[in-house]
Design a protein around this motif. Sequence first.
Motif, PDB file in Angstrom:
ATOM      1  N   GLY A 180       0.802  -1.243   0.000  1.00  0.00           N
ATOM      2  CA  GLY A 180       0.000   0.000   0.000  1.00  0.00           C
ATOM      3  C   GLY A 180       0.821   1.273   0.000  1.00  0.00           C
ATOM      4  N   LYS A 181       2.059   1.203  -0.554  1.00  0.00           N
ATOM      5  CA  LYS A 181       2.920   2.399  -0.546  1.00  0.00           C
ATOM      6  C   LYS A 181       2.473   3.413  -1.591  1.00  0.00           C
ATOM      7  CE  LYS A 181       6.798  -0.041   1.310  1.00  0.00           C
ATOM      8  NZ  LYS A 181       8.169   0.030   1.672  1.00  0.00           N
ATOM      9  N   ASN A 182       2.870   4.642  -1.335  1.00  0.00           N
ATOM     10  CA  ASN A 182       2.520   5.765  -2.192  1.00  0.00           C
ATOM     11  C   ASN A 182       3.778   6.642  -2.344  1.00  0.00           C
ATOM     12  OD1 ASN A 182       0.658   7.186  -3.630  1.00  0.00           O
ATOM     13  ND2 ASN A 182      -0.033   8.391  -1.894  1.00  0.00           N
ATOM     14  N   PRO A 183       4.111   7.138  -3.546  1.00  0.00           N
ATOM     15  CA  PRO A 183       3.404   6.922  -4.805  1.00  0.00           C
ATOM     16  C   PRO A 183       3.656   5.529  -5.363  1.00  0.00           C
ATOM     17  CG  PRO A 183       5.411   8.156  -5.220  1.00  0.00           C
ATOM     18  CD  PRO A 183       5.314   7.983  -3.719  1.00  0.00           C
ATOM     19  N   ARG A 184       2.699   5.099  -6.156  1.00  0.00           N
ATOM     20  CA  ARG A 184       2.825   3.813  -6.829  1.00  0.00           C
ATOM     21  C   ARG A 184       4.128   3.774  -7.640  1.00  0.00           C
ATOM     22  NH1 ARG A 184      -1.130   0.292  -8.700  1.00  0.00           N
ATOM     23  NH2 ARG A 184      -0.526  -0.608 -10.678  1.00  0.00           N
ATOM     24  N   HIS A 185       4.824   2.639  -7.600  1.00  0.00           N
ATOM     25  CA  HIS A 185       6.068   2.414  -8.355  1.00  0.00           C
ATOM     26  C   HIS A 185       7.239   3.277  -7.857  1.00  0.00           C
ATOM     27  CE1 HIS A 185       4.740  -0.589 -11.096  1.00  0.00           C
ATOM     28  NE2 HIS A 185       4.129   0.170 -11.974  1.00  0.00           N
ATOM     29  N   GLY A 186       7.171   3.815  -6.629  1.00  0.00           N
ATOM     30  CA  GLY A 186       8.342   4.488  -6.044  1.00  0.00           C
ATOM     31  C   GLY A 186       8.483   5.948  -6.426  1.00  0.00           C
ATOM     32  N   PHE A 187       9.517   6.572  -5.877  1.00  0.00           N
ATOM     33  CA  PHE A 187       9.692   8.020  -6.071  1.00  0.00           C
ATOM     34  C   PHE A 187      10.637   8.385  -7.212  1.00  0.00           C
ATOM     35  CE2 PHE A 187      12.200   6.843  -2.154  1.00  0.00           C
ATOM     36  CZ  PHE A 187      13.469   6.890  -2.709  1.00  0.00           C
ATOM     37  N   ALA A 188      11.350   7.423  -7.796  1.00  0.00           N
ATOM     38  CA  ALA A 188      12.350   7.791  -8.814  1.00  0.00           C
ATOM     39  C   ALA A 188      11.713   8.417 -10.049  1.00  0.00           C
ATOM     40  CB  ALA A 188      13.172   6.563  -9.220  1.00  0.00           C
ATOM     41  N   ARG A 189      10.515   7.937 -10.426  1.00  0.00           N
ATOM     42  CA  ARG A 189       9.939   8.442 -11.677  1.00  0.00           C
ATOM     43  C   ARG A 189       9.292   9.811 -11.510  1.00  0.00           C
ATOM     44  NH1 ARG A 189       4.531   4.923 -13.346  1.00  0.00           N
ATOM     45  NH2 ARG A 189       3.468   5.042 -11.347  1.00  0.00           N
ATOM     46  N   THR A 190       9.205  10.289 -10.255  1.00  0.00           N
ATOM     47  CA  THR A 190       8.714  11.659 -10.048  1.00  0.00           C
ATOM     48  C   THR A 190       9.792  12.536  -9.404  1.00  0.00           C
ATOM     49  OG1 THR A 190       7.673  10.923  -7.993  1.00  0.00           O
ATOM     50  CG2 THR A 190       6.264  11.043  -9.928  1.00  0.00           C
ATOM     51  N   ALA A 191      11.054  12.117  -9.548  1.00  0.00           N
ATOM     52  CA  ALA A 191      12.173  12.925  -9.017  1.00  0.00           C
ATOM     53  C   ALA A 191      12.859  13.655 -10.171  1.00  0.00           C
ATOM     54  CB  ALA A 191      13.174  12.022  -8.310  1.00  0.00           C
ATOM     55  N   PHE A 192      13.407  14.815  -9.879  1.00  0.00           N
ATOM     56  CA  PHE A 192      14.239  15.537 -10.850  1.00  0.00           C
ATOM     57  C   PHE A 192      15.666  15.000 -10.720  1.00  0.00           C
ATOM     58  CE2 PHE A 192      10.638  18.325 -10.405  1.00  0.00           C
ATOM     59  CZ  PHE A 192      10.439  18.823 -11.687  1.00  0.00           C
ATOM     60  N   TRP A 193      16.107  14.259 -11.725  1.00  0.00           N
ATOM     61  CA  TRP A 193      17.454  13.678 -11.721  1.00  0.00           C
ATOM     62  C   TRP A 193      18.436  14.721 -12.263  1.00  0.00           C
ATOM     63  CZ3 TRP A 193      18.695   8.025 -11.448  1.00  0.00           C
ATOM     64  CH2 TRP A 193      17.621   7.270 -10.997  1.00  0.00           C
ATOM     65  N   HIS A 194      19.727  14.491 -11.983  1.00  0.00           N
ATOM     66  CA  HIS A 194      20.775  15.402 -12.463  1.00  0.00           C
ATOM     67  C   HIS A 194      21.490  14.790 -13.663  1.00  0.00           C
ATOM     68  CE1 HIS A 194      20.261  17.714  -8.835  1.00  0.00           C
ATOM     69  NE2 HIS A 194      20.259  16.573  -8.179  1.00  0.00           N
ATOM     70  N   VAL A 195      21.905  15.652 -14.564  1.00  0.00           N
ATOM     71  CA  VAL A 195      22.684  15.177 -15.711  1.00  0.00           C
ATOM     72  C   VAL A 195      24.159  15.429 -15.449  1.00  0.00           C
ATOM     73  CG1 VAL A 195      23.245  15.643 -18.118  1.00  0.00           C
ATOM     74  CG2 VAL A 195      20.885  15.514 -17.387  1.00  0.00           C
ATOM     75  N   ASP A 196      24.955  14.388 -15.655  1.00  0.00           N
ATOM     76  CA  ASP A 196      26.394  14.566 -15.643  1.00  0.00           C
ATOM     77  C   ASP A 196      26.768  15.122 -17.024  1.00  0.00           C
ATOM     78  OD1 ASP A 196      29.099  14.327 -15.883  1.00  0.00           O
ATOM     79  OD2 ASP A 196      29.211  12.405 -14.840  1.00  0.00           O
ATOM     80  N   ARG A 197      26.997  16.444 -17.080  1.00  0.00           N
ATOM     81  CA  ARG A 197      27.175  17.096 -18.385  1.00  0.00           C
ATOM     82  C   ARG A 197      28.361  16.558 -19.180  1.00  0.00           C
ATOM     83  NH1 ARG A 197      23.772  21.270 -19.219  1.00  0.00           N
ATOM     84  NH2 ARG A 197      22.607  21.812 -17.357  1.00  0.00           N
TER      85      ARG A 197
END
Length: 287
Positions: free
Chosen positions: A74-91
């Motif tokens: 019953g966790k929220n958000p469904r499928h974890g937090f990675a897909r709604t996180a702002f990731w960083h780009v290694d330029r």
Amino acid sequence: MDNTYTIRNIVNEDGSALVSDYGAHVLSWTPKGHEPVVWQPKAVYLSEGTAIRGGVPVIFPWFGLGYENGEPAGKNPRHGFARTAFWHVDRDTLTDRHVLYTLESDEIAPELLAETPSGPDSKFHAEYDVAVSDTLTMTLTVENTGDAPLTFEAAMHTYLHVGDVRCTQISGLVDTPYLDSADDFAPKEQTTSPLAFDGTMVDRIYQSEGTLLVHDEALHRTIMVEKSGSPQTVVWNPGEEAGNKIGDLMEGEWHDFVCVEAVVNRDSAVTIEPGEAYSISQTIRVK
Ligand SMILES: O=P(O)(O)OC[C@H]1O[C@@H](O)[C@H](O)[C@@H](O)[C@@H]1O
């Protein structure tokens, strides 16, 4: 946290991809001379806290509702937090063929981090490497940067573009056991036939490490899906009834894709010791 939605256009002589920093999400991939292979819906909605539909959502650190004590948690958000996180780009890694994203546990809100299977003190450094050519290779590597074991579930939730899922078959699963998520996770086994779709929901967690072939009769092509570090493959298509209720899809879009996902979840969740890292990788090509 940076809430600018940056979409990167990675183009070279062998193929092209659109990738969103929000979610480290491959939105589409097209090998040169072919129809798109990673599927993008007609409308893509970008909204903080909401997962992007289509493409390749990165699922981490729990799958679906999570799994505890032998049942969905019953966790929220469904499928974890990675897909709604702002990731960083290694330029330094950003080229016309490649991008590398990173995400650290100390960027995650404590109430979300607390839902990680190993609990609120979980610490990690995650890298997501996307390589674009006539193949698409995506690799998620998670390093335990804490001083206690880190447990997580993960997946590459890849939406593959097909001409019509009802004319699509998946081979490579003969005699493979699976949990039928559409039937309360009942344990079942694939028969000797390829997996076919009749317009009803297919949502299965196969115990499969192997390479699968997606035969698309409508587009006259076969997509090969290879992977490593993933003992399970989820195959999902919502079918007509549930698909037409998905708010970010247009009527009928449900038959334009099938998801073939490289997964570690439930009893196969990964546990790594401090200083250790674990990688899951998926490669897609048109055969
Ligand atoms: O709508 P979401 O959260 O992206 O999930 C889509 C599907 O993702 C699949 O991985 C799950 O097995 C399904 O049960 C789920 O419905």
